[in-house]
Design a protein around this motif. Structure first.
Motif, short mmCIF file in Angstrom:
data_model
loop_
_atom_site.label_atom_id
_atom_site.label_comp_id
_atom_site.label_asym_id
_atom_site.label_seq_id
_atom_site.Cartn_x
_atom_site.Cartn_y
_atom_site.Cartn_z
N MET A 152 0.84 -1.20 0.00
CA MET A 152 0.00 0.00 0.00
C MET A 152 0.87 1.25 0.00
O MET A 152 1.58 1.52 0.95
CB MET A 152 -0.89 -0.04 1.25
CG MET A 152 -1.70 1.22 1.48
SD MET A 152 -2.54 1.84 0.02
CE MET A 152 -3.26 0.34 -0.64
N ILE A 153 0.81 1.99 -1.10
CA ILE A 153 1.65 3.19 -1.20
C ILE A 153 0.76 4.44 -1.11
O ILE A 153 -0.13 4.63 -1.93
CB ILE A 153 2.46 3.20 -2.52
CG1 ILE A 153 3.34 1.94 -2.61
CG2 ILE A 153 3.32 4.45 -2.62
CD1 ILE A 153 4.13 1.82 -3.89
N ILE A 154 1.02 5.25 -0.09
CA ILE A 154 0.22 6.46 0.15
C ILE A 154 1.07 7.70 -0.09
O ILE A 154 2.21 7.77 0.39
CB ILE A 154 -0.31 6.48 1.61
CG1 ILE A 154 -1.21 5.26 1.88
CG2 ILE A 154 -1.07 7.77 1.90
CD1 ILE A 154 -1.64 5.12 3.34
N LEU A 155 0.49 8.67 -0.80
CA LEU A 155 1.13 9.99 -0.92
C LEU A 155 0.36 10.94 0.00
O LEU A 155 -0.87 11.04 -0.10
CB LEU A 155 1.04 10.48 -2.37
CG LEU A 155 1.39 11.97 -2.61
CD1 LEU A 155 2.86 12.25 -2.30
CD2 LEU A 155 1.08 12.38 -4.04
N ALA A 156 1.07 11.61 0.89
CA ALA A 156 0.41 12.51 1.84
C ALA A 156 0.88 13.95 1.64
O ALA A 156 2.05 14.19 1.34
CB ALA A 156 0.71 12.07 3.27
N ILE A 157 -0.07 14.87 1.84
CA ILE A 157 0.21 16.30 1.66
C ILE A 157 -0.13 17.03 2.96
O ILE A 157 -1.20 16.84 3.52
CB ILE A 157 -0.73 16.91 0.58
CG1 ILE A 157 -0.83 16.04 -0.68
CG2 ILE A 157 -0.40 18.36 0.29
CD1 ILE A 157 0.31 16.16 -1.61
N GLU A 158 0.76 17.92 3.38
CA GLU A 158 0.49 18.77 4.55
C GLU A 158 0.63 20.24 4.12
O GLU A 158 1.65 20.63 3.56
CB GLU A 158 1.48 18.44 5.69
CG GLU A 158 1.80 19.54 6.68
CD GLU A 158 0.65 19.98 7.59
OE1 GLU A 158 -0.22 19.14 7.90
OE2 GLU A 158 0.61 21.16 7.95
N SER A 159 -0.42 21.04 4.40
CA SER A 159 -0.36 22.47 4.04
C SER A 159 -1.19 23.30 5.02
O SER A 159 -1.85 24.25 4.61
CB SER A 159 -0.88 22.68 2.62
OG SER A 159 -2.29 22.56 2.58
N SER A 160 -1.18 22.93 6.32
CA SER A 160 -2.10 23.60 7.24
C SER A 160 -1.63 24.98 7.69
O SER A 160 -2.42 25.81 8.08
CB SER A 160 -2.33 22.73 8.48
OG SER A 160 -1.14 22.61 9.20
N CYS A 161 -0.32 25.23 7.63
CA CYS A 161 0.18 26.52 8.12
C CYS A 161 1.25 27.07 7.17
O CYS A 161 0.92 27.50 6.07
CB CYS A 161 0.68 26.36 9.55
SG CYS A 161 1.00 27.92 10.37
N ASP A 162 2.51 27.00 7.56
CA ASP A 162 3.54 27.61 6.71
C ASP A 162 4.59 26.62 6.24
O ASP A 162 5.70 27.03 5.87
CB ASP A 162 4.18 28.80 7.43
CG ASP A 162 4.82 28.40 8.75
OD1 ASP A 162 4.50 27.30 9.25
OD2 ASP A 162 5.63 29.17 9.28
N GLU A 163 4.28 25.33 6.23
CA GLU A 163 5.21 24.34 5.66
C GLU A 163 4.44 23.59 4.58
O GLU A 163 3.36 23.06 4.84
CB GLU A 163 5.66 23.30 6.69
CG GLU A 163 5.99 23.82 8.07
CD GLU A 163 7.42 24.29 8.20
OE1 GLU A 163 8.09 24.47 7.16
OE2 GLU A 163 7.85 24.53 9.34
N THR A 164 5.03 23.53 3.38
CA THR A 164 4.43 22.69 2.33
C THR A 164 5.21 21.39 2.36
O THR A 164 6.43 21.40 2.16
CB THR A 164 4.59 23.33 0.93
OG1 THR A 164 4.31 24.73 1.03
CG2 THR A 164 3.68 22.67 -0.09
N SER A 165 4.52 20.30 2.64
CA SER A 165 5.26 19.06 2.81
C SER A 165 4.54 17.90 2.12
O SER A 165 3.32 17.87 2.04
CB SER A 165 5.42 18.78 4.32
OG SER A 165 6.10 17.57 4.53
N ALA A 166 5.34 16.95 1.63
CA ALA A 166 4.78 15.73 1.02
C ALA A 166 5.58 14.55 1.54
O ALA A 166 6.76 14.68 1.89
CB ALA A 166 4.87 15.82 -0.50
N ALA A 167 4.91 13.40 1.62
CA ALA A 167 5.60 12.18 2.07
C ALA A 167 4.99 10.98 1.36
O ALA A 167 3.81 11.00 0.99
CB ALA A 167 5.44 12.01 3.58
N ILE A 168 5.81 9.98 1.18
CA ILE A 168 5.32 8.72 0.60
C ILE A 168 5.61 7.61 1.60
O ILE A 168 6.73 7.48 2.11
CB ILE A 168 5.97 8.44 -0.76
CG1 ILE A 168 5.51 9.51 -1.76
CG2 ILE A 168 5.60 7.04 -1.26
CD1 ILE A 168 6.20 9.46 -3.09
#
Ligand code: KG4
Ligand code: ZN
Length: 332
Positions: free
Chosen positions: A1-17
């Motif tokens: 199971m490969i998940i791509l996750a996005i975080e953009s709630s405040c001032d960091e743009t982040s992605a993780a797999i």
């Protein structure tokens, strides 16, 4: 199971797999623009997310040696956070899930901070307690399972991160000031000055009193000696930091006792604080607790923790429809 996750709630743009609960790649683009304004400017945050999100995801895929077509689920931070910032990640995640025809997973940012502990090799076993301390929240969370948790204590006014940042601003330190207080405190005496650590009932916190008393303290001292801050910066930082850390750990001790729990974790941006980390460690040894202190990269906002939360939600097939929305005040 490969998940791509996005975080953009405040001032960091982040992605993780993440693949089957194991992190494959992780990237954070920090927005430097806010420093000159002494705080996060919501509109600039949204614009920077818009600019960063595609390159951050592309680079995260590249580092994991994967194509977009390998992704089997898309996760995103639904809230809480800044609306404009959340909208960027939410819309992007929805579009990707739609285009790739894969499930969409909505993640609560605060629960994700707690679950950051499952990214590391040494994972807590449930139930455990987590002190989540960030720029916007201060909570003690009782974690029954990775998808079932409960707030047992929280701040009644300001977050502890705010108490750090506002004091730092008064001292003329850059934003966000928490880490600068930490930095200067390393050379100071934590007992040089006393600040009132008025206890709240139960397991709740209040930081507005200490914040105000810090302001009055500085005004009084500067009136008597205009060079007061310049000369005494390390002692001021160490004493104020010590007062905040004592307030936090006092409630952690109480919570552990009340709930008979001996596994204690800390999470959120303020868990990067060196005094909090070392004193929790010492307290753990004294009390016979097993303590969990996250790596620095998992303390502040990051998509690895979003991917971790999504992994647990995926196991329960807890998916979201494409009409889902960003939720700046998402409840716990
Ligand atoms: O979790 P986070 O990255 O963002 C929010 O969701 O709020 O937390 C940011 C907060 C800021 O208040 C920042 O000053 C604080 O974490 N912080 C620290 C340290 N590093 C970051 N506070 C005290 N000591 C530190 N070393
Ligand atoms: Zn956060």
């Amino acid at each position: 199971m490969i998940i791509l996750a996005i975080e953009s709630s405040c001032d960091e743009t982040s992605a993780a797999i993440m693949e089957n609960g194991v992190l494959r790649s992780h990237l954070i683009a920090t927005q430097a623009i806010h420093t000159q304004y002494g705080g996060v400017v919501p509109e600039f945050a949204s614009r920077a997310h818009e600019e960063n999100i595609v390159p951050v995801v592309q680079e995260t895929l590249k580092q994991a040696n994967l194509q977009l077509s390998d992704i089997q689920a898309i996760a995103f931070t639904q809230g809480p956070g800044l609306l404009g910032a959340l909208l960027v990640g939410t819309s992007y995640a929805k579009s990707l899930a739609w285009a790739l025809k894969v499930p969409l997973i909505a993640v609560n940012h605060l629960k994700a901070h707690v679950l950051a502990h499952f990214i590391e090799d040494e994972k807590p076993t449930c139930p455990f307690l987590c002190l989540t301390v960030s720029g916007g929240h201060t909570q003690i969370v009782l974690v029954h399972t990775p998808t079932k948790m409960q707030i047992i204590g929280q701040t009644q006014d300001d977050a502890v991160g705010e108490a750090f940042d506002k004091a730092a601003k008064l001292l003329g330190l850059p934003y966000p000031g928490g880490r600068w207080i930490d930095h200067h405190a390393k050379n100071g005496n934590p007992n040089a000055y006393q600040f009132p650590t008025t206890p709240q009932p139960d397991l709740n916190f209040s930081f507005s009193g200490i914040k105000t008393s810090f302001l009055y303290f500085l005004q009084k001292q500067i009136k008597a000696n205009p060079q007061f801050v310049e000369v005494n910066l390390p002692d001021i930082c160490a004493s104020y930091q010590q007062a905040l850390v004592s307030m936090l750990l006092h409630k952690v001790k109480l919570a552990a006792k009340q709930h008979h729990i001996k596994q204690i974790a800390i999470a959120g941006g303020v868990s990067a604080n060196s005094a909090l980390r070392s004193q929790l460690l010492d307290l753990g040894v004294a009390k016979g607790w097993k303590t969990f202190i996250p790596k620095f990269e998992y303390c502040t906002d990051n998509a690895a923790m979003i991917a971790m939360s999504a992994h647990f939600k995926y196991l329960e097939q807890d998916f979201e429809g494409l009409s889902t929305e960003a939720a700046p005040r998402l409840s716990f």
